[in-house]
Design a protein around this motif. Structure first.
Motif, mmCIF file in Angstrom:
data_model
loop_
_atom_site.group_PDB
_atom_site.id
_atom_site.type_symbol
_atom_site.label_atom_id
_atom_site.label_comp_id
_atom_site.label_asym_id
_atom_site.label_seq_id
_atom_site.Cartn_x
_atom_site.Cartn_y
_atom_site.Cartn_z
ATOM 1 N N ASN A 264 10.397 2.227 -11.352
ATOM 2 C CA ASN A 264 11.842 2.284 -11.105
ATOM 3 C C ASN A 264 12.421 3.688 -11.217
ATOM 4 O O ASN A 264 13.600 3.877 -10.969
ATOM 5 N N ARG A 265 11.585 4.654 -11.607
ATOM 6 C CA ARG A 265 12.092 6.030 -11.691
ATOM 7 C C ARG A 265 11.153 6.997 -11.015
ATOM 8 O O ARG A 265 9.949 7.027 -11.317
ATOM 9 N N VAL A 266 11.713 7.821 -10.151
ATOM 10 C CA VAL A 266 10.909 8.774 -9.388
ATOM 11 C C VAL A 266 10.178 9.726 -10.327
ATOM 12 O O VAL A 266 8.970 9.953 -10.183
ATOM 13 N N GLN A 267 10.905 10.252 -11.281
ATOM 14 C CA GLN A 267 10.314 11.266 -12.164
ATOM 15 C C GLN A 267 9.163 10.709 -13.002
ATOM 16 O O GLN A 267 8.119 11.357 -13.138
ATOM 17 N N GLU A 268 9.360 9.506 -13.530
ATOM 18 C CA GLU A 268 8.300 8.873 -14.316
ATOM 19 C C GLU A 268 7.060 8.636 -13.442
ATOM 20 O O GLU A 268 5.924 8.890 -13.859
ATOM 21 N N ALA A 269 7.298 8.185 -12.216
ATOM 22 C CA ALA A 269 6.173 7.909 -11.302
ATOM 23 C C ALA A 269 5.434 9.195 -10.957
ATOM 24 O O ALA A 269 4.198 9.222 -10.883
ATOM 25 N N GLU A 270 6.194 10.278 -10.781
ATOM 26 C CA GLU A 270 5.558 11.561 -10.448
ATOM 27 C C GLU A 270 4.675 12.047 -11.592
ATOM 28 O O GLU A 270 3.701 12.763 -11.382
ATOM 29 N N GLY A 271 5.009 11.631 -12.806
ATOM 30 C CA GLY A 271 4.241 12.052 -13.968
ATOM 31 C C GLY A 271 2.889 11.368 -14.059
ATOM 32 O O GLY A 271 1.930 11.953 -14.546
ATOM 33 N N LYS A 272 2.811 10.108 -13.652
ATOM 34 C CA LYS A 272 1.551 9.398 -13.890
ATOM 35 C C LYS A 272 0.783 8.985 -12.649
ATOM 36 O O LYS A 272 -0.434 8.790 -12.731
ATOM 37 N N TRP A 273 1.446 8.847 -11.496
ATOM 38 C CA TRP A 273 0.734 8.270 -10.347
ATOM 39 C C TRP A 273 -0.159 9.207 -9.543
ATOM 40 O O TRP A 273 -1.206 8.776 -9.045
ATOM 41 N N PRO A 274 0.184 10.479 -9.366
ATOM 42 C CA PRO A 274 -0.706 11.315 -8.552
ATOM 43 C C PRO A 274 -2.159 11.266 -9.043
ATOM 44 O O PRO A 274 -3.087 11.126 -8.239
ATOM 45 N N ALA A 275 -2.376 11.298 -10.359
ATOM 46 C CA ALA A 275 -3.745 11.240 -10.886
ATOM 47 C C ALA A 275 -4.392 9.886 -10.609
ATOM 48 O O ALA A 275 -5.550 9.802 -10.202
ATOM 49 N N LEU A 276 -3.629 8.809 -10.809
ATOM 50 C CA LEU A 276 -4.165 7.461 -10.566
ATOM 51 C C LEU A 276 -4.493 7.261 -9.085
ATOM 52 O O LEU A 276 -5.495 6.638 -8.732
ATOM 53 N N LEU A 277 -3.641 7.798 -8.226
ATOM 54 C CA LEU A 277 -3.866 7.654 -6.778
ATOM 55 C C LEU A 277 -5.122 8.408 -6.354
ATOM 56 O O LEU A 277 -5.851 7.976 -5.467
ATOM 57 N N ALA A 278 -5.350 9.528 -7.029
ATOM 58 C CA ALA A 278 -6.542 10.324 -6.698
ATOM 59 C C ALA A 278 -7.812 9.593 -7.123
ATOM 60 O O ALA A 278 -8.867 9.763 -6.521
ATOM 61 N N GLU A 279 -7.712 8.779 -8.174
ATOM 62 C CA GLU A 279 -8.886 8.046 -8.669
ATOM 63 C C GLU A 279 -9.272 6.887 -7.765
ATOM 64 O O GLU A 279 -10.446 6.558 -7.631
ATOM 65 N N THR A 280 -8.259 6.197 -7.218
ATOM 66 C CA THR A 280 -8.517 4.971 -6.454
ATOM 67 C C THR A 280 -7.791 5.001 -5.121
ATOM 68 O O THR A 280 -6.567 4.980 -5.083
ATOM 69 N N PRO A 281 -8.529 5.039 -4.025
ATOM 70 C CA PRO A 281 -7.857 4.979 -2.732
ATOM 71 C C PRO A 281 -7.300 3.582 -2.481
ATOM 72 O O PRO A 281 -7.768 2.607 -3.080
ATOM 73 N N GLY A 282 -6.287 3.491 -1.627
ATOM 74 C CA GLY A 282 -5.802 2.171 -1.197
ATOM 75 C C GLY A 282 -4.726 1.578 -2.067
ATOM 76 O O GLY A 282 -4.365 0.419 -1.915
ATOM 77 N N ILE A 283 -4.174 2.370 -2.993
ATOM 78 C CA ILE A 283 -3.069 1.847 -3.795
ATOM 79 C C ILE A 283 -1.760 2.040 -3.033
ATOM 80 O O ILE A 283 -1.546 3.063 -2.395
#
Ligand SMILES: *Cc1c(COP(=O)(O)O)cnc(C)c1O
Length: 221
Positions: free
Chosen positions: A58-77
């Protein structure tokens, strides 16, 4: 924790399938968005490992903090933004999210259009409706939907449906039914409605996306 996440995900998926059957809908008609706001990467990874691929914040800033690394780990999210969006965050939102559920005003439509042109990305969008007409809540008035829809499409946004959060502490079903009617009246097929406490009713009334946090992650404390 991994087993917890697995069990919770299986329980929610079972419940969704059961309600789909009761409603005479195919299980694949309804997709599950795991709302991971406030939870860190270590809490999210077990759900990814269990096969979940659609997540919401629900927050852009919070998502920017944690998702880039997770997205790099798993394609297709697939990443969904389900919270209020300020126009000055539109470019960051368009850059990170695949789906934006909170388009609710002209100024935001203009900002998103500009962000799309700049980034070359075109997230799917939902118009958020303030279905209970609550002063403090985001979303446009039900009566504004036709004009905002036309405006968003003219600006090049890929609007696929409507999203709403019904008023708390009251029966949600009438609001789900109303959102479904507004979508039908506007030729929209996707309905983002239903959270941990009310997703079964939402599915009965036509939800195509349910947004579930607590039932998957436990309470946000
Ligand atoms: C937090 C949130 C959810 C998930 O709520 P739960 O009750 O934890 O399932 C769904 N939609 C939106 C817009 C949210 O902010």
């Amino acid at each position: 924790m991994t087993n917890d996440a697995k069990t919770r995900l299986a329980d929610v998926r079972d419940a969704m399938a059961r309600v789909c059957k009761t409603a005479g809908r195919a299980p694949g008609d309804v997709s599950l968005i795991a709302i991971s706001k406030t939870h860190d990467a270590d809490a999210i990874r077990p759900l990814i490992a269990a096969g979940q691929r659609a997540f919401g914040e629900n927050r852009v800033q919070e998502a920017e903090g944690k998702w880039p690394a997770l997205l790099a780990e798993t394609p297709g999210i697939e990443l969904h933004l389900v919270g209020q969006l300020q126009s000055n965050k539109a470019e960051e939102a368009v850059s990170l999210f695949d789906v934006i559920h909170s388009v609710d005003r002209s100024s935001l439509i203009a900002a998103l259009a500009k962000a799309q042109a700049k980034t070359g990305r075109h997230p799917r969008c939902y118009l958020q409706v303030n279905i209970g007409e609550e002063a403090q809540k985001g979303g446009c008035a039900a009566t504004e939907v036709p004009a905002l829809l036309a405006e968003a499409r003219a600006a090049g946004l890929d609007v696929v449906g409507l999203m709403a959060v019904p008023p708390a502490d009251t029966e949600a079903a009438p609001y789900f039914a109303l959102l479904a009617k507004i979508a039908r009246d506007n030729g929209l097929t996707q309905l983002s409605m239903g959270m941990s406490g009310d997703y079964e009713a939402a599915i009965m009334l036509g939800a195509t996306q349910v947004r579930i946090g607590t039932a998957l992650f436990g309470s946000r404390g």
